[in-house]
Design a protein around this motif. Structure first.
Motif, PDB file in Angstrom:
ATOM      1  N   ARG A   1      35.651  31.790  41.159  1.00 40.95           N
ATOM      2  CA  ARG A   1      35.761  31.846  39.693  1.00 40.95           C
ATOM      3  C   ARG A   1      35.035  33.071  39.142  1.00 40.95           C
ATOM      4  O   ARG A   1      35.532  33.768  38.254  1.00 40.95           O
TER       5      ARG A   1
ATOM      6  N   ALA B   1      36.771  36.075  37.094  1.00 40.01           N
ATOM      7  CA  ALA B   1      36.293  36.339  35.733  1.00 40.01           C
ATOM      8  C   ALA B   1      35.854  37.789  35.578  1.00 40.01           C
ATOM      9  O   ALA B   1      36.132  38.430  34.549  1.00 40.01           O
TER      10      ALA B   1
ATOM     11  N   VAL C   1      39.633  33.944  29.492  1.00 39.19           N
ATOM     12  CA  VAL C   1      38.621  34.580  30.341  1.00 39.19           C
ATOM     13  C   VAL C   1      38.179  35.903  29.728  1.00 39.19           C
ATOM     14  O   VAL C   1      36.983  36.194  29.599  1.00 39.19           O
TER      15      VAL C   1
ATOM     16  N   TRP D   1      34.499  37.049  28.189  1.00 40.51           N
ATOM     17  CA  TRP D   1      33.810  38.191  28.812  1.00 40.51           C
ATOM     18  C   TRP D   1      33.459  39.246  27.770  1.00 40.51           C
ATOM     19  O   TRP D   1      32.357  39.790  27.770  1.00 40.51           O
TER      20      TRP D   1
ATOM     21  N   ALA E   1      33.285  32.637  30.639  1.00 41.74           N
ATOM     22  CA  ALA E   1      34.397  33.341  31.290  1.00 41.74           C
ATOM     23  C   ALA E   1      34.729  32.677  32.628  1.00 41.74           C
ATOM     24  O   ALA E   1      35.905  32.466  32.956  1.00 41.74           O
ATOM     25  N   ARG E   2      33.694  32.365  33.391  1.00 45.67           N
ATOM     26  CA  ARG E   2      33.946  31.695  34.685  1.00 45.67           C
ATOM     27  C   ARG E   2      34.562  30.315  34.480  1.00 45.67           C
ATOM     28  O   ARG E   2      35.472  29.915  35.203  1.00 45.67           O
TER      29      ARG E   2
ATOM     30  N   VAL F   1      38.360  30.039  33.979  1.00 52.70           N
ATOM     31  CA  VAL F   1      39.266  30.168  35.125  1.00 52.70           C
ATOM     32  C   VAL F   1      39.706  28.768  35.534  1.00 52.70           C
ATOM     33  O   VAL F   1      38.917  27.976  36.048  1.00 52.70           O
TER      34      VAL F   1
END
Length: 324
Positions: free
Chosen positions: A223, A227, A251, A255, A263-264, A267
């Motif tokens: 992930r 990301a 995502v 970010w 962001a991670r 995913v």
């Protein structure tokens, strides 16, 4: 099927990992290059530590060196490795080209096309090389008589067309596995239009991979890898968005706002499974075998995310090795 290994960006011993990969049956080992490691110097140390494994650049960007410099570096690596070099080229990203190399990120598809075409002539042409392109013109230099396969890391349609017209290999990264076959159609068509055999173009996709006794830890690493690329590179975001438009935008937005954790978390499971291989050893091997079985794939490259600790790195290299 052949299987390659990409040395992690933060790994210190390229030669040691190359020797380990060779002992485990990997067919090729590739080194990335961004900032801090010269890919040709690193692979020369790997050549001295190995006997049979192929050595590839993944990737050398086409703005940081001239075509002549790329060609002579590849030819030198090929000589010291007794014919084991592969040259992976790519346009990289505006961030790298403009903020690191101080060049304009201008006409990336044309730059890739002319660099790959000219490098190929410098390496293998008979007699002296003459070339007159939009970006490069060279005259009256002998070729280097080095049979080095040239690969292109291309995501968008324009750079994929350049790949089909000029190179012998394709290094797709962050194109979902489920889209590889349809993405290759652009390369196939461009190759045919140029009078080339598309079946001779080797497809070696990056396969982000992590193997751990804690499957969720492995999935978290993938992930983070997804990301980072989707969030920091517009070309990568667009490639993922072809299959997952909402997920890729979520995502990238997180970010841009500086929220790496969000962001991670953006995913999705579907994105993770279509862009990487993660889990315990058995699960990861089964998924890698599924990627290997795709008709378009010739040689998957196991890519271990930066920031992976040594235990998980070792587990991943060993678990996904051809001899496992």
């Amino acid at each position: 099927m052949a299987t390659g290994l990409l040395v992690p960006e933060d790994a210190s011993g390229v030669a040691d990992i190359a020797a380990q990969a060779e002992s485990l049956g990997y067919d090729s080992v590739w080194s990335p290059e961004l900032w801090g490691r010269d890919v040709f110097v690193a692979l020369t140390t790997a050549a001295e530590a190995t006997d049979e494994i192929d050595l590839g650049t993944a990737i050398a960007n086409v703005y940081g060196r001239s075509p002549a410099t790329l060609a002579q570096a590849a030819a030198t690596l090929d000589r010291v490795s007794d014919g084991r070099a592969r040259l992976g080229l790519g346009p990289s990203t505006p961030k790298v080209v403009e903020d690191l190399h101080g060049s304009a990120f201008d006409r990336p598809a044309r730059r890739l096309h002319e660099t790959a075409e000219l490098v190929e002539q410098f390496l293998t042409a008979e007699g002296r090389v003459e070339y007159d392109g939009d970006l490069f013109s060279v005259a009256d230099f002998p070729s280097l008589d080095a049979d080095v396969p040239v690969y292109a890391a291309s995501l968008g349609e324009a750079t994929r067309r350049a790949t089909g017209r000029t190179t012998t290999g394709w290094l797709p990264h962050n194109i979902p596995f489920g889209r590889l076959e349809s993405a290759f159609e652009t390369i196939d068509s461009a190759a045919r239009d140029a009078g080339r055999d598309p079946h001779a173009i080797q497809v070696a996709p990056w396969v982000p991979a992590a193997v751990s006794d804690d499957p969720e830890d492995a999935r978290s690493l993938i992930r983070g890898h997804i990301a980072y690329y989707v969030g920091s590179g517009e070309g990568y975001r667009r490639a993922v968005a072809q299959s997952y438009p909402d997920g890729a935008e979520a995502v990238a937005e997180a970010w841009r706002e500086g929220d790496r954790d969000a962001a991670r978390e953006a995913v999705t499971e579907e994105m993770l499974n279509d862009l990487g291989v993660a889990g315990d050893a058995e699960t990861a091997r089964e998924r890698l075998d599924e990627v290997r079985s795709m008709a378009v794939v010739d040689e998957p490259l196991v890519v271990i995310p930066a920031g992976t600790d040594e235990d998980v790195r070792t587990q991943t290299i060993e678990a996904l090795a051809p001899d496992a």
